[in-house]
Motif scaffolding. Sequence first.
Motif, mmCIF file in Angstrom:
data_model
loop_
_atom_site.group_PDB
_atom_site.id
_atom_site.type_symbol
_atom_site.label_atom_id
_atom_site.label_comp_id
_atom_site.label_asym_id
_atom_site.label_seq_id
_atom_site.Cartn_x
_atom_site.Cartn_y
_atom_site.Cartn_z
ATOM 1 N N CYS A 151 9.571 8.752 3.424
ATOM 2 C CA CYS A 151 8.769 7.463 3.738
ATOM 3 C C CYS A 151 7.700 7.753 4.961
ATOM 4 C CB CYS A 151 9.932 6.592 4.422
ATOM 5 S SG CYS A 151 9.429 4.856 4.842
ATOM 6 N N HIS A 162 7.004 12.854 -0.483
ATOM 7 C CA HIS A 162 6.918 11.263 -0.703
ATOM 8 C C HIS A 162 7.933 10.832 0.322
ATOM 9 C CE1 HIS A 162 4.753 10.548 -4.498
ATOM 10 N NE2 HIS A 162 5.404 11.601 -4.835
ATOM 11 N N HIS A 188 -1.952 12.923 -4.937
ATOM 12 C CA HIS A 188 -0.958 12.165 -3.978
ATOM 13 C C HIS A 188 -1.198 12.672 -2.500
ATOM 14 C CE1 HIS A 188 2.791 12.207 -1.303
ATOM 15 N NE2 HIS A 188 2.870 10.778 -1.696
ATOM 16 N N THR A 237 3.263 5.785 -4.278
ATOM 17 C CA THR A 237 4.572 6.467 -4.765
ATOM 18 C C THR A 237 4.479 7.208 -6.110
ATOM 19 O OG1 THR A 237 5.264 4.303 -5.472
ATOM 20 C CG2 THR A 237 5.796 4.881 -3.320
ATOM 21 N N SER A 288 17.818 8.747 4.498
ATOM 22 C CA SER A 288 17.743 7.416 3.983
ATOM 23 C C SER A 288 16.029 7.183 3.999
ATOM 24 C CB SER A 288 18.308 6.447 5.319
ATOM 25 O OG SER A 288 19.317 6.826 5.036
ATOM 26 N N PHE A 289 15.371 8.011 4.684
ATOM 27 C CA PHE A 289 13.809 7.837 4.286
ATOM 28 C C PHE A 289 13.182 8.760 3.211
ATOM 29 C CE2 PHE A 289 14.052 6.374 8.865
ATOM 30 C CZ PHE A 289 13.561 4.973 8.754
ATOM 31 N N GLY A 341 6.408 5.138 6.496
ATOM 32 C CA GLY A 341 6.689 4.180 7.714
ATOM 33 C C GLY A 341 7.888 4.563 8.604
ATOM 34 N N THR A 352 12.313 -3.846 3.676
ATOM 35 C CA THR A 352 13.114 -2.802 4.128
ATOM 36 C C THR A 352 13.659 -2.675 5.327
ATOM 37 O OG1 THR A 352 11.203 -1.388 4.648
ATOM 38 C CG2 THR A 352 12.158 -0.795 2.537
ATOM 39 N N ILE A 390 4.736 -5.878 10.934
ATOM 40 C CA ILE A 390 3.603 -5.075 9.553
ATOM 41 C C ILE A 390 2.231 -5.862 9.792
ATOM 42 C CG2 ILE A 390 4.453 -6.839 7.821
ATOM 43 C CD1 ILE A 390 3.798 -2.930 7.384
ATOM 44 N N ARG A 414 12.501 11.032 -10.701
ATOM 45 C CA ARG A 414 11.455 11.795 -11.041
ATOM 46 C C ARG A 414 11.892 12.396 -12.373
ATOM 47 N NH1 ARG A 414 11.576 10.187 -5.466
ATOM 48 N NH2 ARG A 414 10.525 11.552 -4.110
ATOM 49 N N ARG A 418 -2.508 10.277 0.556
ATOM 50 C CA ARG A 418 -1.487 10.207 1.783
ATOM 51 C C ARG A 418 -2.288 10.628 2.906
ATOM 52 N NH1 ARG A 418 4.743 9.929 2.277
ATOM 53 N NH2 ARG A 418 4.873 10.923 4.530
ATOM 54 N N VAL A 451 19.622 1.074 3.695
ATOM 55 C CA VAL A 451 18.820 -0.126 2.845
ATOM 56 C C VAL A 451 18.540 0.289 1.448
ATOM 57 C CG1 VAL A 451 16.717 0.001 3.816
ATOM 58 C CG2 VAL A 451 17.758 -2.239 3.297
ATOM 59 N N ALA A 497 6.526 -2.483 1.148
ATOM 60 C CA ALA A 497 7.620 -1.474 1.708
ATOM 61 C C ALA A 497 7.914 -1.496 3.091
ATOM 62 C CB ALA A 497 6.788 0.164 1.170
ATOM 63 N N GLY A 498 6.835 -2.003 4.131
ATOM 64 C CA GLY A 498 7.279 -2.337 5.444
ATOM 65 C C GLY A 498 7.808 -3.337 5.681
ATOM 66 N N SER A 527 16.885 6.925 -4.553
ATOM 67 C CA SER A 527 15.397 7.437 -4.333
ATOM 68 C C SER A 527 14.736 6.666 -5.617
ATOM 69 C CB SER A 527 15.460 9.071 -4.603
ATOM 70 O OG SER A 527 15.642 9.320 -5.782
ATOM 71 N N PHE A 528 13.532 6.747 -5.782
ATOM 72 C CA PHE A 528 12.754 6.736 -6.999
ATOM 73 C C PHE A 528 13.350 7.824 -8.076
ATOM 74 C CE2 PHE A 528 9.424 4.814 -4.197
ATOM 75 C CZ PHE A 528 9.773 3.444 -4.464
HETATM 76 C C1 HEM Z 1 14.485 1.263 7.414
HETATM 77 C C2 HEM Z 1 13.373 1.137 6.743
HETATM 78 C C3 HEM Z 1 12.593 1.616 5.423
HETATM 79 C C4 HEM Z 1 13.532 2.786 4.753
HETATM 80 C C5 HEM Z 1 14.882 2.987 4.592
HETATM 81 C C6 HEM Z 1 12.414 3.344 3.918
HETATM 82 C C7 HEM Z 1 12.750 4.074 2.818
HETATM 83 C C8 HEM Z 1 11.903 4.741 2.108
HETATM 84 C C9 HEM Z 1 12.275 5.954 1.020
HETATM 85 C C10 HEM Z 1 13.594 6.268 0.779
HETATM 86 C C11 HEM Z 1 11.037 6.309 0.403
HETATM 87 C C12 HEM Z 1 10.935 7.507 -0.417
HETATM 88 C C13 HEM Z 1 11.272 7.162 -1.770
HETATM 89 C C14 HEM Z 1 11.124 8.388 -2.757
HETATM 90 O O1 HEM Z 1 10.458 9.446 -2.545
HETATM 91 O O2 HEM Z 1 11.976 8.350 -3.640
HETATM 92 C C15 HEM Z 1 10.047 5.538 1.231
HETATM 93 C C16 HEM Z 1 8.656 5.791 0.987
HETATM 94 C C17 HEM Z 1 7.606 5.129 1.359
HETATM 95 N N1 HEM Z 1 7.580 4.057 2.520
HETATM 96 FE FE1 HEM Z 1 9.372 3.616 3.459
HETATM 97 N N2 HEM Z 1 11.357 2.749 4.250
HETATM 98 C C18 HEM Z 1 11.319 1.878 5.210
HETATM 99 C C19 HEM Z 1 10.044 1.281 5.943
HETATM 100 C C20 HEM Z 1 8.783 1.581 5.775
HETATM 101 C C21 HEM Z 1 7.787 0.952 6.431
HETATM 102 C C22 HEM Z 1 7.919 0.359 7.849
HETATM 103 C C23 HEM Z 1 6.597 1.408 5.844
HETATM 104 C C24 HEM Z 1 5.159 0.999 6.206
HETATM 105 C C25 HEM Z 1 4.756 0.334 7.073
HETATM 106 C C26 HEM Z 1 7.252 2.258 4.654
HETATM 107 C C27 HEM Z 1 6.247 2.906 3.677
HETATM 108 C C28 HEM Z 1 6.345 3.779 2.754
HETATM 109 C C29 HEM Z 1 5.570 4.278 1.811
HETATM 110 C C30 HEM Z 1 4.040 4.011 1.868
HETATM 111 C C31 HEM Z 1 6.133 5.301 0.891
HETATM 112 C C32 HEM Z 1 5.797 6.097 0.088
HETATM 113 C C33 HEM Z 1 5.467 7.471 0.627
HETATM 114 C C34 HEM Z 1 4.663 8.283 -0.469
HETATM 115 O O3 HEM Z 1 5.167 8.020 -1.632
HETATM 116 O O4 HEM Z 1 4.151 9.135 -0.301
HETATM 117 N N3 HEM Z 1 8.440 2.338 4.829
HETATM 118 N N4 HEM Z 1 10.479 4.559 2.059
#
Ligand code: HEM
Length: 398
Positions: free
Chosen positions: A346, A344, A96, A89, A338-339, A348, A239, A148, A288, A100, A281, A235-236, A285-286
């Motif tokens: 999500c 970046h 990245h 992240t 939400s993702f 997952g 969330t 997870i 930038r 990734r 949830v 993260a997994g 965002s993070f």
């Molecule tokens: C409802 C559940 C989840 C929500 C709402 C969520 C939300 C997010 C969000 C908003 C980001 C991006 C943040 C940004 O760019 O500022 C993110 C990134 C990420 N999430 Fe999730 N997440 C969830 C579940 C998961 C799960 C289950 C996993 C892995 C098993 C996961 C792994 C990651 C990873 C590795 C990143 C970073 C990706 C990158 O930087 O390329 N997340 N998530």
Amino acid sequence: MSASGNRAVARAGDPATAAQRGPLPPYLPRRPVPDVVRILAPTGDRLWLVTRFALGRRVLADPGFSRAAAVAPAAPAVHPLQPDPASLTSLDPPAHSRLRALVSRAFIPHAIAALEDGIRAEARGLLRRGSPFDLVRDYTMPLAAATICRMLGVPEAERDRFAALADLGHALVPCTPRESATARAELRAHFVALLRMARRDPGEHLLGALVRAHDEDGSLSEAELIALVELLLNAGYETTIGQTGLAVLALLEHPGQWRRLVAGPGLVPGAVEELLRFAPVVPISFTRLARTDTELAGEPVRAGEAVLVSLLHANFDPRAHPRPGALSVDRTTTRHVSFGHGPHICLGAQLARLQLRIALEELVAACPRLALAADPATLRWRPPEAIVRGPTALPVSW
Ligand code: HEM
């Protein structure tokens, strides 16, 4: 456009009026706000907050805003915690994209779909306990831990230990800050031990694949390897726990919507998207950092200034969603951030969707009369400053 021009345009939706249960971070505006506002973070830093759906997506996808610069020690920050600069992240392309691509292999659709039967069996087993029931402690937490761990390849004998440490480390159970910090350190040591185990017996899961990438083709450094495992487990876990709790609570507070799902379980996949929009949830965002002087909705953003997106406000933007304050499981065109969005987004997301869908499908089938067994005003919540929201207990009956 001038700053006053920005303030003259239609205001972003007011998520706080849309039954947003639980505390929100104090720096998130509660009233309808302009497209871009300046906020004061608990760190004392001032940051730009984007509250619009289309503009938020533009910022999240724009290489002109850097994640790597945002994790430098002197960069303006929302939270006092220092992010790991080796984490996925925290990187910009091309570092990245390389990392990734390595880890994305484990998240391809057929690998995620292969987890469905195991998650469903787990969910059914948990619901057999019968009511009274704490939906967080007895359902969402063990379900998320099992999922997870299964995905990563954490041996079954190690799952309870992982879950106990993660619960303390994320303060999902009552504990002091000191106990939480100790658990986080132990969790890190636990990850190192798990990687050692995966080295002896790599198997067909993610830990084994990552160890192979590190040991055999040298495409992953030791620091990247540990940071990745830590990120994925963290993260997994919290969330999906928080998201499932928020989703079920939103449905129970809109009993007509719950009854729609009971009568038509085929609506659940669409409901998952709507619930992700309505009760996200992760509200922000993070951050930038702007690489150069630029402008967002008429506001001058200088090089080195920090920008973040309110995912919550963007999900309630009336320009992107008709009647954003209404929860409707029948919506056919739900869009949300939400993702996140862009490079970046999500990793997952499909796993989270799958888990949320199964959790709801099994609840709807096993507990059609599901109801909250506590006064909503007395529910306990994760602290407002936590990055991940959600109830810490949800007593229900059926
Ligand atoms: C409802 C559940 C989840 C929500 C709402 C969520 C939300 C997010 C969000 C908003 C980001 C991006 C943040 C940004 O760019 O500022 C993110 C990134 C990420 N999430 Fe999730 N997440 C969830 C579940 C998961 C799960 C289950 C996993 C892995 C098993 C996961 C792994 C990651 C990873 C590795 C990143 C970073 C990706 C990158 O930087 O390329 N997340 N998530």
